[in-house]
Design a protein around this motif. Structure first.
Motif, PDB file in Angstrom:
ATOM      1  N   ASP A  90       0.748  -1.305   0.006  1.00  0.00           N
ATOM      2  CA  ASP A  90       0.101  -0.021  -0.023  1.00  0.00           C
ATOM      3  C   ASP A  90       0.919   1.174   0.072  1.00  0.00           C
ATOM      4  OD1 ASP A  90      -2.188  -1.615   2.234  1.00  0.00           O
ATOM      5  OD2 ASP A  90      -2.684  -1.140   0.178  1.00  0.00           O
ATOM      6  N   THR A  91       2.176   1.030   0.081  1.00  0.00           N
ATOM      7  CA  THR A  91       3.037   2.180   0.207  1.00  0.00           C
ATOM      8  C   THR A  91       2.888   2.984  -1.017  1.00  0.00           C
ATOM      9  OG1 THR A  91       4.550   1.200   1.925  1.00  0.00           O
ATOM     10  CG2 THR A  91       5.521   3.045   0.228  1.00  0.00           C
ATOM     11  N   ALA A  92       2.751   4.316  -1.127  1.00  0.00           N
ATOM     12  CA  ALA A  92       2.609   5.189  -2.219  1.00  0.00           C
ATOM     13  C   ALA A  92       2.268   6.398  -1.851  1.00  0.00           C
ATOM     14  CB  ALA A  92       1.213   4.706  -3.087  1.00  0.00           C
ATOM     15  N   VAL A  93       2.148   7.486  -2.832  1.00  0.00           N
ATOM     16  CA  VAL A  93       1.760   8.731  -2.721  1.00  0.00           C
ATOM     17  C   VAL A  93       0.335   8.579  -3.193  1.00  0.00           C
ATOM     18  CG1 VAL A  93       1.747  11.325  -3.382  1.00  0.00           C
ATOM     19  CG2 VAL A  93       3.826   9.923  -3.395  1.00  0.00           C
ATOM     20  N   TYR A  94      -0.645   9.037  -2.354  1.00  0.00           N
ATOM     21  CA  TYR A  94      -2.090   9.132  -2.377  1.00  0.00           C
ATOM     22  C   TYR A  94      -2.609  10.501  -2.779  1.00  0.00           C
ATOM     23  CZ  TYR A  94      -2.310   4.237  -0.365  1.00  0.00           C
ATOM     24  OH  TYR A  94      -2.224   3.077  -0.498  1.00  0.00           O
ATOM     25  N   TYR A  95      -3.604  10.518  -3.842  1.00  0.00           N
ATOM     26  CA  TYR A  95      -4.159  11.794  -4.374  1.00  0.00           C
ATOM     27  C   TYR A  95      -5.684  11.461  -4.264  1.00  0.00           C
ATOM     28  CZ  TYR A  95       0.785  12.161  -6.640  1.00  0.00           C
ATOM     29  OH  TYR A  95       1.834  12.173  -6.732  1.00  0.00           O
ATOM     30  N   CYS A  96      -6.327  12.726  -4.017  1.00  0.00           N
ATOM     31  CA  CYS A  96      -7.763  12.831  -4.277  1.00  0.00           C
ATOM     32  C   CYS A  96      -7.889  13.413  -5.139  1.00  0.00           C
ATOM     33  CB  CYS A  96      -8.465  13.285  -2.966  1.00  0.00           C
ATOM     34  SG  CYS A  96      -8.211  14.960  -2.567  1.00  0.00           S
ATOM     35  N   ALA A  97      -9.034  13.346  -6.084  1.00  0.00           N
ATOM     36  CA  ALA A  97      -9.365  13.934  -7.169  1.00  0.00           C
ATOM     37  C   ALA A  97     -10.885  14.333  -7.345  1.00  0.00           C
ATOM     38  CB  ALA A  97      -8.694  13.372  -8.573  1.00  0.00           C
ATOM     39  N   ALA A  98     -11.389  15.191  -8.087  1.00  0.00           N
ATOM     40  CA  ALA A  98     -12.832  15.595  -8.160  1.00  0.00           C
ATOM     41  C   ALA A  98     -13.097  15.728  -9.533  1.00  0.00           C
ATOM     42  CB  ALA A  98     -13.121  16.902  -7.349  1.00  0.00           C
ATOM     43  N   GLY A  99     -14.338  14.904 -10.205  1.00  0.00           N
ATOM     44  CA  GLY A  99     -14.949  14.879 -11.233  1.00  0.00           C
ATOM     45  C   GLY A  99     -16.378  15.281 -11.130  1.00  0.00           C
ATOM     46  N   LYS A 100     -16.899  16.065 -12.193  1.00  0.00           N
ATOM     47  CA  LYS A 100     -18.451  16.404 -12.325  1.00  0.00           C
ATOM     48  C   LYS A 100     -19.123  15.053 -12.754  1.00  0.00           C
ATOM     49  CE  LYS A 100     -21.389  20.232 -12.834  1.00  0.00           C
ATOM     50  NZ  LYS A 100     -21.811  21.366 -13.131  1.00  0.00           N
ATOM     51  N   TRP A 101     -19.229  13.976 -11.782  1.00  0.00           N
ATOM     52  CA  TRP A 101     -19.879  12.874 -12.282  1.00  0.00           C
ATOM     53  C   TRP A 101     -20.784  12.537 -11.128  1.00  0.00           C
ATOM     54  CZ3 TRP A 101     -19.351  10.536 -16.960  1.00  0.00           C
ATOM     55  CH2 TRP A 101     -17.993  10.899 -17.692  1.00  0.00           C
TER      56      TRP A 101
END
Length: 124
Positions: A90-101
């Motif tokens: 699970d080691t990683a850089v985690y990103y959140c993202a937003a989309g108009k869905w």
């Protein structure tokens, strides 16, 4: 201006837990989906989980199903990723993202706004 700010990353031993937060601003929260993605060194970006904020339906990648839980706080315009039973993979850089869905999806092309990422390191 749309902003997504991740927090909550860090170091944890295998088997431990972390809760990531994605604080958002600048858009109509309920009209979007929020996805969590991760990228480990030398590997492609991987979709982890997503939530459609219109109805709070969720989706999980097989690799995290049963260990991770995505949730939202509409009063705070924030999405969380509770990560339990963490493993070194699970080691990683985690990103959140937003989309108009209004659909929970982990297809990266569905997301137009991205945060800066937070590092998660799981030691064996």
């Amino acid at each position: 201006e749309v902003q997504l700010v991740e927090s909550g990353g860090g170091w944890v031993p295998a088997g431990g837990s972390l809760r990531l937060s994605c604080a958002t601003s600048g858009f109509t929260f309920d009209a979007y989906a929020i996805g969590w993605f991760r990228q480990a060194p030398g590997k492609e970006r991987e979709g982890v989980s997503s939530i459609a904020l219109s109805d709070n339906k969720t989706f999980y990648a097989d690799s995290v199903k049963g260990r991770f839980t995505i949730s939202s706080d509409h009063a705070k315009n924030t999405v969380y990723l509770q990560m339990d039973s963490l493993i070194p993979e699970d080691t990683a850089v985690y990103y959140c993202a937003a989309g108009k869905w209004s659909i929970a999806t982990i297809w990266p092309w569905a997301y137009e706004y991205w945060g800066q990422g937070t590092q998660v390191t799981v030691s064996s």
